[in-house]
Scaffold this motif. Structure first.
Motif, short mmCIF file in Angstrom:
data_model
loop_
_atom_site.label_atom_id
_atom_site.label_comp_id
_atom_site.label_asym_id
_atom_site.label_seq_id
_atom_site.Cartn_x
_atom_site.Cartn_y
_atom_site.Cartn_z
N THR A 1 0.91 -1.21 -0.07
CA THR A 1 0.03 0.21 0.00
C THR A 1 0.84 1.13 0.08
O THR A 1 1.98 1.17 0.37
CB THR A 1 -1.01 -0.04 1.30
N ARG A 2 0.40 2.19 -0.54
CA ARG A 2 1.14 3.78 -0.44
C ARG A 2 0.92 4.10 0.93
O ARG A 2 1.89 5.06 1.20
CB ARG A 2 0.18 4.70 -1.38
N LYS A 3 0.08 3.92 1.70
CA LYS A 3 -0.03 4.38 3.23
C LYS A 3 0.88 3.49 4.00
O LYS A 3 1.32 2.47 3.92
CB LYS A 3 -1.41 4.03 3.84
N GLU A 4 1.85 4.48 4.81
CA GLU A 4 2.92 3.78 5.54
C GLU A 4 2.56 2.80 6.69
O GLU A 4 1.28 3.07 7.03
CB GLU A 4 3.86 4.74 6.21
N ILE A 5 3.33 1.91 7.05
CA ILE A 5 3.07 0.87 7.81
C ILE A 5 4.11 0.99 9.13
O ILE A 5 5.40 1.43 8.75
CB ILE A 5 3.23 -0.44 7.22
N LYS A 6 3.84 0.98 10.10
CA LYS A 6 4.71 1.18 11.41
C LYS A 6 4.96 -0.12 12.03
O LYS A 6 3.81 -0.76 12.35
CB LYS A 6 4.28 2.25 12.35
N ARG A 7 6.09 -0.69 12.02
CA ARG A 7 6.39 -1.85 12.76
C ARG A 7 6.71 -1.51 14.19
O ARG A 7 6.91 -0.60 14.67
CB ARG A 7 7.48 -2.63 12.27
N SER A 8 6.76 -2.52 15.25
CA SER A 8 6.97 -2.35 16.40
C SER A 8 8.29 -2.07 16.60
O SER A 8 8.78 -1.38 18.00
CB SER A 8 6.65 -3.59 17.32
N ASP A 9 9.30 -2.41 15.86
CA ASP A 9 10.80 -1.97 16.18
C ASP A 9 11.19 -0.60 15.59
O ASP A 9 12.04 -0.05 15.62
CB ASP A 9 11.59 -2.76 15.34
N GLY A 10 10.04 0.22 15.22
CA GLY A 10 10.28 1.56 14.85
C GLY A 10 10.45 1.85 13.38
O GLY A 10 10.45 2.95 12.84
N LEU A 11 10.58 0.82 12.43
CA LEU A 11 10.86 0.84 11.09
C LEU A 11 9.22 1.30 10.25
O LEU A 11 8.13 0.87 10.73
CB LEU A 11 11.06 -0.34 10.44
N ILE A 12 9.40 2.19 9.55
CA ILE A 12 8.42 2.65 8.64
C ILE A 12 8.44 2.22 7.43
O ILE A 12 9.31 2.48 6.58
CB ILE A 12 7.87 4.20 8.90
N LEU A 13 7.52 1.49 6.77
CA LEU A 13 7.47 1.10 5.25
C LEU A 13 6.35 1.90 4.43
O LEU A 13 5.43 1.82 4.84
CB LEU A 13 7.02 -0.36 5.26
#
Length: 122
Positions: A65-77
């Protein structure tokens, strides 16, 4: 964030090129679909001489998706496009190859066949 009437690219070799989302499956307080959600969609563009035809209603799982994803370790995809993989009723992909990057969140949602067919996992 995939809503109704959102166009999706297809990242497998099932024969479909573009999909339009019609409905999100499942019960949730969110109206939008994110990575790992199953959507009902209609095929808007397809390759000629394949088993999947234009204007056919199918199920697909969202993989980017174009909307960003935040992971629990702080990484934003964040990806460049909205993409999906065409699946059947048993959550198996209809294509035999998957192109592009697939996220690890699909492994938690038991889409192991899609994970095994993809070339890159992020």
């Amino acid at each position: 964030m995939i809503q109704k009437q959102t166009y999706l690219n297809v990242t497998d070799n099932s024969g479909a090129i573009k999909l339009m989302c019609i409905q999100k499956l499942g019960v949730s307080k969110f109206k939008s679909a994110y990575i790992g959600d199953i959507v009902i969609s209609v095929i808007k563009e397809a390759l000629p001489n394949v088993s999947i035809e234009k204007s056919e209603i199918i199920r697909a799982v969202i993989v980017r998706t174009r909307k960003e994803i935040k992971r629990s370790d702080g990484l934003i995809l964040k990806f460049d496009d909205n993409a999906a993989v065409v699946i059947d009723n048993l959550k198996n992909p209809k294509g035999s190859r998957i192109f592009g990057i697939i996220t690890q969140e699909l492994r938690k949602l038991n889409f192991n066949k899609i994970i095994s067919l993809s070339s890159e996992i992020l």
